[in-house]
Motif scaffolding. Structure first.
Motif, PDB file in Angstrom:
ATOM      1  N   UNK A 377       0.829  -1.207   0.000  1.00 30.59           N
ATOM      2  CA  UNK A 377       0.000   0.000   0.000  1.00 30.59           C
ATOM      3  C   UNK A 377       0.864   1.258   0.000  1.00 30.59           C
ATOM      4  N   UNK A 378       1.937   1.266   0.788  1.00 29.88           N
ATOM      5  CA  UNK A 378       2.820   2.420   0.808  1.00 29.88           C
ATOM      6  C   UNK A 378       3.519   2.630  -0.519  1.00 29.88           C
ATOM      7  N   UNK A 379       3.906   1.548  -1.159  1.00 26.94           N
ATOM      8  CA  UNK A 379       4.560   1.619  -2.467  1.00 26.94           C
ATOM      9  C   UNK A 379       3.617   2.208  -3.506  1.00 26.94           C
ATOM     10  N   UNK A 380       2.399   1.721  -3.553  1.00 23.01           N
ATOM     11  CA  UNK A 380       1.421   2.220  -4.520  1.00 23.01           C
ATOM     12  C   UNK A 380       1.129   3.699  -4.284  1.00 23.01           C
ATOM     13  N   UNK A 381       0.988   4.085  -3.026  1.00 22.05           N
ATOM     14  CA  UNK A 381       0.729   5.482  -2.695  1.00 22.05           C
ATOM     15  C   UNK A 381       1.875   6.374  -3.172  1.00 22.05           C
TER      16      UNK A 381
END
Length: 519
Positions: A377-381
């Motif tokens: 999720x952090x990567x996508x954000x």
């Protein structure tokens, strides 16, 4: 640590820092080679150089912190829901900094948790004693195994700490330490990892800490002000560091030049960076190369200077060191342990460990590090907001392997990218970064080659799913599943979520057809 907060003449504002690939200035591509070594032209050459297409496309890099500090592999852990740069700054002042790679500094800090740990486990043995077990371990180190792990995770580049703040070199330099015999490896760790990484289609970059070297300055760092007050000002160190950076460029031709903290007074930065771009035309340069003048160190050694610097530093650290501009010599910003709230016009890259430390910390448990869902999720954000993620691993100093808790999360990231990578790699931000479904699930957007990607961070319930504010034309396909029924309600993107979709950390909807998907 976060980048220097003070601004330098010629900074690029946020609105203009991201150069379009292929745009030329006076006939020279923005990511093309330097055209002159004339010092008068250096600023102009560096100003028109921007992050090359490969770096814009890559999205995921692997940071490797490995050195003598990996042998004790210990630092206090932080309480709280997750790592934040402000926590780290506060812990520095309390003598409980969670960075295991700062072991030497922490063991020199009177009253610190690391000083007590070192006394209990190693008595009065000096830090230099860690060199023997580290050197012995290198006999069995396997760079190919690391490279396989990084490639399987979906990484496109790898950045190795060639010299961290303790000053120990991970390559057999022709410019040895002027007063510490054998303060470098005999085995060429840098070169062997570079070869292994490149053999698997990834790019290789080097980290070099030009701003700190605790083998030259032994005074411990206890707050943000003392970080810059302890930058070595000895001309001997400046010449030593210049020789190293030139040697690393000439010998390894790194695709990424990642300096940490700052550079010492009178460092020949612009001249060396122009030489670098001649040697590696599509190389990238980070923003932590501000030259610290002698007068700054003197000011920071005064009580008013420290007070002002710490107050300013806390404001910057609240954003993980993110600044609103990048200096003229840099291609991207490097916040630390942070996320952006909106799309940035200039390229940026956030770096972080799985836990609170970059170097291996033996006391970090599953509860101390982010799980696979948080990683993805952090990567996508980050990608949705024009950033790259430089995700750190801290191999041990005992056997030279990546800890299982870290490798498991890398494998999960790679598995997700295997099925959804086209929504990340090679994309660019859309007109907006965020939305939510009508049920409250977070959504992120990217785009590439005529396709819009809608990335749902979680599992929608079967039935109608609505994302307001998104009214694109074209068919809707759920990657890994197939076309979805689209409803014409005028409420936004309104699709029927099938009941047979397996649960996943994140799901990707592709709207339209991508001309050339990058996997």
């Amino acid at each position: 640590m976060g980048s220097v907060a003070s601004q330098e003449s010629g900074d690029r504002p946020d609105s203009s820092a991201s150069g379009a690939a292929g745009v030329s200035v006076a006939g020279v591509a923005t990511y093309g080679p330097a055209v002159s070594h004339d010092p008068d032209d250096a600023k102009a050459i560096l100003s028109r150089h921007h992050a090359p297409p490969w770096f814009e496309d890559a999205k995921l890099g692997i940071f490797v912190h490995w050195g003598l500090y990996s042998v004790p592999g210990w630092a206090p852990t932080l309480d709280g829901d997750g790592p934040a740069f402000t926590q780290i700054v506060d812990a520095m002042a309390a003598g409980t900094i969670p960075y295991a790679e700062w072991y030497l500094n922490s063991m020199r800090t009177p009253g610190s948790a690391t000083e007590a740990y070192h006394r209990e486990h190693y008595g009065d043995a000096p830090y230099e004693d860690f060199r023997e077990p580290f050197t012995a371990m290198l006999d069995d180190w396997d760079p190919a195994a690391w490279a396989d792990t990084f490639a399987a995770a979906g990484a496109r580049y790898v950045v190795l700490t060639t010299k961290h703040s303790d000053g120990y070199l991970l390559w057999p330099s022709a410019h040895p330490h002027p007063s510490k015999d054998g303060w470098q490896t005999e085995r060429d760790v840098v070169g062997e990892l570079a070869d292994a990484v490149r053999a698997r289609g990834m790019r290789f970059g080097i980290y070099y800490c030009g701003g700190l070297d605790w083998s030259f300055v032994t005074r411990p760092i206890t707050d943000l002000a003392s970080v810059y007050a302890t930058v070595p000002t000895d001309p001997v160190y400046r010449a030593y560091a210049e020789a190293h950076v030139r040697e690393l460029i000439d010998r390894y031709e790194p695709s990424v030049l990642w300096n940490d903290i700052s550079l010492p007074p009178e460092f020949a930065r612009d001249e060396i960076l122009v030489e670098y771009l001649d040697r590696v035309p599509d190389g990238v340069i980070n923003d932590r190369m501000r030259v610290v003048p002698n007068r700054i160190a003197k000011v920071l050694d005064t009580r008013p200077g420290r007070a002002v610097a710490n107050a300013l530093g806390r404001r910057v650290s609240a954003g993980g060191g993110m600044v609103q501009s990048v200096p003229y010599f840099a291609d991207y910003a490097t916040p630390e342990y942070t996320a952006e709230s909106e799309i940035r016009a200039h390229k940026w890259e956030t770096c972080r460990g799985f836990g609170h430390s970059f170097g291996y910390n033996r006391v970090e448990t599953d509860d101390d590090i982010i799980d696979a869902t948080e990683v993805i999720h952090g990567f996508v954000d980050t990608v949705a907001k024009n950033g790259n993620l430089l995700l750190n691993v801290g191999p041990t100093g005992v056997d030279g392997v990546i800890p299982e808790l870290q490798s498991e999360r890398l494998a999960a990231l790679g598995e997700w990218l295997d099925g959804n990578g086209e929504a990340v790699t090679g994309t660019r931000p859309w007109t907006r970064a965020e939305a939510t479904t009508d049920a409250g699930l977070e959504v992120r957007f990217t785009q590439a080659d005529g396709a819009l990607y809608v990335i749902v961070l979680g599992d929608p319930a079967p039935g109608p799913v609505v994302i307001s504010g998104v009214m694109p034309n074209g068919p809707v396909e759920l990657l890994g599943h197939g076309p979805l029924e689209r409803r014409s309600t005028g409420n936004g993107l309104d699709v029927t979520w099938p009941a047979d979709v397996p649960p996943a950390v994140a799901h990707v909807l592709r709207i339209g057809h991508r001309a050339s998907a990058t996997q």
